[in-house]
Design a protein around this motif. Structure first.
Motif, PDB file in Angstrom:
ATOM      1  N   ASN A  69      41.488  42.747  33.686  1.00 35.53           N
ATOM      2  CA  ASN A  69      42.049  41.930  34.764  1.00 35.53           C
ATOM      3  C   ASN A  69      42.119  42.710  36.065  1.00 35.53           C
ATOM      4  O   ASN A  69      41.917  42.161  37.158  1.00 35.53           O
ATOM      5  CB  ASN A  69      43.444  41.428  34.378  1.00 35.53           C
ATOM      6  N   TYR A  70      42.405  43.999  35.966  1.00 33.66           N
ATOM      7  CA  TYR A  70      42.466  44.848  37.159  1.00 33.66           C
ATOM      8  C   TYR A  70      41.095  44.921  37.830  1.00 33.66           C
ATOM      9  O   TYR A  70      40.979  44.754  39.054  1.00 33.66           O
ATOM     10  CB  TYR A  70      42.949  46.246  36.771  1.00 33.66           C
ATOM     11  N   CYS A  71      40.066  45.179  37.043  1.00 32.95           N
ATOM     12  CA  CYS A  71      38.721  45.280  37.608  1.00 32.95           C
ATOM     13  C   CYS A  71      38.253  43.948  38.192  1.00 32.95           C
ATOM     14  O   CYS A  71      37.578  43.910  39.231  1.00 32.95           O
ATOM     15  CB  CYS A  71      37.741  45.754  36.530  1.00 32.95           C
ATOM     16  N   TRP A  72      38.618  42.863  37.554  1.00 32.20           N
ATOM     17  CA  TRP A  72      38.195  41.547  38.029  1.00 32.20           C
ATOM     18  C   TRP A  72      38.857  41.181  39.357  1.00 32.20           C
ATOM     19  O   TRP A  72      38.232  40.567  40.230  1.00 32.20           O
ATOM     20  CB  TRP A  72      38.514  40.493  36.979  1.00 32.20           C
ATOM     21  N   THR A  73      40.097  41.575  39.542  1.00 27.99           N
ATOM     22  CA  THR A  73      40.825  41.190  40.749  1.00 27.99           C
ATOM     23  C   THR A  73      40.681  42.205  41.875  1.00 27.99           C
ATOM     24  O   THR A  73      40.614  41.829  43.050  1.00 27.99           O
ATOM     25  CB  THR A  73      42.317  40.998  40.435  1.00 27.99           C
ATOM     26  N   GLN A  74      40.623  43.499  41.553  1.00 25.96           N
ATOM     27  CA  GLN A  74      40.603  44.527  42.581  1.00 25.96           C
ATOM     28  C   GLN A  74      39.195  44.880  43.069  1.00 25.96           C
ATOM     29  O   GLN A  74      39.056  45.490  44.116  1.00 25.96           O
ATOM     30  CB  GLN A  74      41.286  45.802  42.065  1.00 25.96           C
ATOM     31  N   GLN A 135      34.305  36.482  42.919  1.00 28.53           N
ATOM     32  CA  GLN A 135      35.633  35.884  42.878  1.00 28.53           C
ATOM     33  C   GLN A 135      35.634  34.431  43.354  1.00 28.53           C
ATOM     34  O   GLN A 135      36.505  33.663  42.979  1.00 28.53           O
ATOM     35  CB  GLN A 135      36.600  36.717  43.722  1.00 28.53           C
ATOM     36  N   CYS A 279      34.005  50.619  37.541  1.00 33.18           N
ATOM     37  CA  CYS A 279      35.346  50.240  37.960  1.00 33.18           C
ATOM     38  C   CYS A 279      36.272  51.445  37.813  1.00 33.18           C
ATOM     39  O   CYS A 279      36.163  52.196  36.830  1.00 33.18           O
ATOM     40  CB  CYS A 279      35.868  49.063  37.130  1.00 33.18           C
TER      41      CYS A 279
END
Length: 422
Positions: A69-74, A135, A279
């Motif tokens: 989730n961190y890699c997907w959002t950041q 995104q 990432c």
């Protein structure tokens, strides 16, 4: 006893024929490009949200849901220097992916030359390229579908849109009697004669632009708007990517198929839509900031890369079609005789001198009005409507001429009478 087949009028329009105010070039944008964007948007949205979007490995400190989730959002990234490297290099697991800090050792070549590692402070850091388009990629095609339809909304709500009720009335799906059909033709002819009369009376320079040839400028503006929308979509899509340009996406892909071109070592599919990315997770811990790097797989990019490749060829085709539409619409409306011959040929109409006079003297606004009505009616119905319109318009012009003549005669008599009395 009356035969049922004889009671059905033969001059009615096909009840299943939809009216169209624009031509085939504009319908290419508002129908084909619109539907294609909707289909692509539905597939990409389903692909992003129904399947596994991202899968990351190489993280030992952080739990599985957190780092994905961190890699997907950041933001996920690749390294610019890791592209277009020869394929025989075994240190590259995927184009754009190499270790950012590779250990260096001093060693000696077989000829005795010594290699000394450079100072770490003298080496520039590698360039990270963040891929943030993913995104909002699910909404990209939906936005394109709306944008492709906007020029037609403006076109339909212009003065040309006033033709819609007339066409709809003559395309009544109900089987009317002959008297009812004649009443509709009479009503439409009266409205059309009044409308064409306003075009005939436009004399001044401002009226020439705002009334007599207004429909021509609306049609040309619609074609220019369609062309501008295609260019805008290509430009906006190109701005989403950093590694390479989307404007040459399809041509680069065709060149990469040869496999021996020196400028295309990496496929443009991998550059614009990487299936494997890097990432770095940064988290606040009890001992301070904790950093850990890993690799992530983006399986949806397999579908995205090919959909955007097809979309590139569609946009190139749309660019050619709309550029030709601008040229064709600008020139074809200026050749009135050719349009008149095309009208009589498509409607099987002989074209009397009176009808030809109406078509040639009503300006481009009147000609476009007549052409749109002819395109939406059966030849027999249009022949009756145009014949009655020409008769009414000729009567209106004659009555106005008689009134004008009588006024001039009265004025001349009034000017002469005082002289006679003296």
């Amino acid at each position: 006893m009356l035969n049922v087949a004889q009671s059905i009028p033969t001059n009615i329009v096909n009840p299943f024929k939809a009216y169209t105010l624009d031509d085939a070039y504009s319908r290419f944008n508002r129908v084909y490009l619109f539907v294609f964007s909707i289909i692509c948007g539905a597939v990409v949205t389903l692909n992003d949200y129904a399947g596994e979007t991202i899968e990351c490995h190489g993280f030992d400190i952080f739990a599985l849901p957190f780092h994905e989730n961190y890699c997907w959002t950041q933001g996920i990234y690749t390294l610019l220097e890791a592209y277009d490297i020869p394929n025989n290099n075994r240190q590259i697991p995927y184009p754009g992916i190499i270790p950012e800090q590779t250990p260096c050792f001093d060693f000696t070549y077989s000829n005795g030359t010594k290699y000394v590692c450079p100072n770490a402070s003298s080496i520039l850091p590698l360039t990270r390229v963040y891929h943030l388009w993913y995104q909002f990629i699910s909404f990209y095609f939906w936005v394109c579908a709306v944008v492709f339809y906007v020029p037609y909304l403006v076109f339909r709500n212009s003065d040309i849109g006033t033709l819609k009720p007339v066409v709809q009335m003559l395309q009544d799906p109900g089987l009317s009697s002959e008297d009812e059909e004649n009443q509709k033709i009479e009503k439409a002819s009266r409205w059309l004669a009044t409308r064409l009369s306003t075009f005939l009376k436009a004399k001044g320079p401002l009226q020439w632009f705002l009334v007599r040839h207004k429909f021509f400028f609306i049609v040309v503006f619609d074609k220019l708007a369609n062309l501008a929308v295609v260019v805008l979509v290509i430009y906006a899509t190109d701005k989403m990517f950093v590694i390479t340009s989307y404007t040459t996406y399809g041509s680069d892909w065709l060149m990469s198929l040869s496999g021996d071109h020196p400028s295309y070592k990496d496929s443009p599919l991998d550059k614009l839509f990487p299936k494997m990315v890097a990432c770095e997770v940064t988290k606040w811990g009890t001992t301070g900031l904790v950093n850990e790097a890993g690799m992530c797989v983006l399986a949806p990019n397999v579908v995205n890369s090919y959909f955007f490749l097809i979309f590139w060829f569609v946009l190139v085709l749309a660019l050619i079609v709309n550029a030709f539409a601008v040229l064709f619409s600008t020139t074809s409306h200026l050749f009135t005789l050719g349009r008149w011959k095309a009208l009589t040929a498509s409607t099987f109409m002989k074209g009397s001198a009176q009808e030809k006079w109406v078509y040639f003297t009503s300006g481009l606004s009147g000609q476009i009005t007549i052409d749109i009505i002819a395109a939406n009616l059966s030849p027999r119905t249009f022949e009756k409507v145009f014949k009655r319109t020409s008769e009414k318009l000729a009567d209106m012009e004659k009555s106005e001429y008689n009134i004008y003549s009588n006024r001039n005669n009265n004025r001349n008599v009034a000017e002469v009478l005082p002289t006679v009395n003296k």
